[in-house]
Design an enzyme around this catalytic site. Structure first.
Site, PDB file in Angstrom:
ATOM      1  N   CYS A 120      11.880  20.935  16.532  1.00  0.00           N
ATOM      2  CA  CYS A 120      13.209  21.701  16.758  1.00  0.00           C
ATOM      3  C   CYS A 120      13.464  21.606  18.252  1.00  0.00           C
ATOM      4  CB  CYS A 120      12.984  23.189  16.641  1.00  0.00           C
ATOM      5  SG  CYS A 120      14.671  24.086  16.730  1.00  0.00           S
ATOM      6  N   CYS A 121      12.459  21.450  19.173  1.00  0.00           N
ATOM      7  CA  CYS A 121      12.638  21.374  20.445  1.00  0.00           C
ATOM      8  C   CYS A 121      12.905  19.884  20.730  1.00  0.00           C
ATOM      9  CB  CYS A 121      11.328  21.782  21.129  1.00  0.00           C
ATOM     10  SG  CYS A 121      11.144  23.516  21.775  1.00  0.00           S
ATOM     11  N   CYS A 148      15.926  30.126  24.013  1.00  0.00           N
ATOM     12  CA  CYS A 148      16.712  30.260  22.973  1.00  0.00           C
ATOM     13  C   CYS A 148      16.480  31.614  22.252  1.00  0.00           C
ATOM     14  CB  CYS A 148      16.488  29.197  21.837  1.00  0.00           C
ATOM     15  SG  CYS A 148      16.472  27.483  22.229  1.00  0.00           S
ATOM     16  N   CYS A 206      13.449  32.212  20.056  1.00  0.00           N
ATOM     17  CA  CYS A 206      12.181  32.011  20.732  1.00  0.00           C
ATOM     18  C   CYS A 206      11.773  32.766  21.894  1.00  0.00           C
ATOM     19  CB  CYS A 206      11.787  30.252  20.793  1.00  0.00           C
ATOM     20  SG  CYS A 206      11.984  29.520  19.659  1.00  0.00           S
ATOM     21  N   CYS A 228       8.461  23.739  25.857  1.00  0.00           N
ATOM     22  CA  CYS A 228       9.124  22.980  24.989  1.00  0.00           C
ATOM     23  C   CYS A 228       8.989  21.545  24.796  1.00  0.00           C
ATOM     24  CB  CYS A 228      10.650  23.450  25.425  1.00  0.00           C
ATOM     25  SG  CYS A 228      11.180  22.894  26.964  1.00  0.00           S
TER      26      CYS A 228
HETATM   27  S1  SF4 Z   1      13.377  27.018  21.960  1.00  0.00           S
HETATM   28 FE1  SF4 Z   1      13.119  27.579  19.759  1.00  0.00          FE
HETATM   29  S2  SF4 Z   1      15.253  27.340  18.925  1.00  0.00           S
HETATM   30 FE2  SF4 Z   1      15.016  26.455  21.028  1.00  0.00          FE
HETATM   31  S3  SF4 Z   1      15.042  24.275  20.692  1.00  0.00           S
HETATM   32 FE3  SF4 Z   1      12.891  24.908  20.766  1.00  0.00          FE
HETATM   33  S4  SF4 Z   1      12.070  25.618  18.847  1.00  0.00           S
HETATM   34 FE4  SF4 Z   1      14.299  25.454  18.592  1.00  0.00          FE
END
Ligand code: SF4
Length: 243
Positions: free
Chosen positions: A123-124, A206, A209, A232
């Protein structure tokens, strides 16, 4: 001295540059950075407390500097409100919200719901690293608000760093600042800041998280709580297959 670019600088060059800059103020580091890299430098701002300090220092050196924010589309509304306040305070700064390739809905269709719970690294990677990499491919250097006492992985950060992850040069003017120094500067200069900081969120990412932190916990303890993840990936030393 080799040309000041990732491709040509050796480890000895980084050491020599950092030795030359040792003892400089953060403002002097920022001046050096813009004099050296000019439009080839971009500031990646998270709009955390450190970011407020760096934006204010940059505004004294390069009022129309390019500033990017990695807009994952799942930031707190307080963060977006802060960005609006910063734009009002520094109207000449070129603040751009970089977007990921996929919307949250498109990501859910391709990778399933709530990817941040199952695979936060992926995701990151899609929502932060890829957009940053895209812009750093067009620049020689970037600036970040890392401080040495934020975490053990940041303890050896120098003013000028070889960034193998993005094949770039990373400039960190605040490495020697303590958390209290950051807030002294914010209050003394009456800078805007994210209101979540006053609700127990020292480090803000985010929504999915980031949790508030109990007194006494580490400043980044609320990030990816319960997951084996502390960064991240923007500041990990991993090299990338980019040439
Ligand atoms: S901090 Fe969490 S929601 Fe944001 S990009 Fe990374 S995994 Fe995705």
């Amino acid at each position: 001295m080799a040309e000041l670019s990732y491709k040509y600088l050796t480890d000895k060059d980084y050491t020599r540059i950092n030795n030359t800059l040792a003892g400089s103020s953060s403002l002097d580091i920022i001046k050096w950075a813009y004099e050296t890299f000019k439009d080839e430098l971009v500031y990646a701002c998270s709009f955390g407390a450190e970011g407020m300090v760096i934006l204010d220092l940059i505004s004294k050196v390069r009022p129309d500097a390019k500033v990017i924010f990695l807009d994952t589309n799942v930031h707190f509304k307080e963060t977006y409100e802060l960005i609006d306040r910063v734009k009002q305070k520094y109207p000449c700064l070129q603040i751009e919200l970089l977007q990921p390739a996929l919307s949250i809905d498109e990501q859910a269709v391709q990778y399933g719901d709530a990817l941040w719970k199952r695979n936060p690294d992926l995701c990151c990677s899609m929502r932060k690293l890829e957009p940053l990499e895209k812009i750093l491919n067009t620049k020689k250097a970037w600036m970040s608000g890392l401080r040495r006492d934020q975490s053990p992985t940041r303890a050896n950060t120098q003013f000028i760093n070889k960034d193998d992850r993005f094949s770039s040069i990373k400039i960190c003017p605040l490495i020697h600042w303590k958390w209290e120094d950051v807030w002294d500067y914010i209050y003394l200069n009456q800078l805007p800041y994210n209101t979540l900081h006053k609700s127990g969120y020292p480090s803000i990412g985010c929504i999915h998280c980031t949790l508030p932190v109990n007194d006494g916990s580490h400043l980044r303890a609320g990030r990816w709580t319960g997951l084996n993840k502390t960064e991240c990936g923007l500041h990990l030393k991993t090299s990338k297959n980019k040439e």
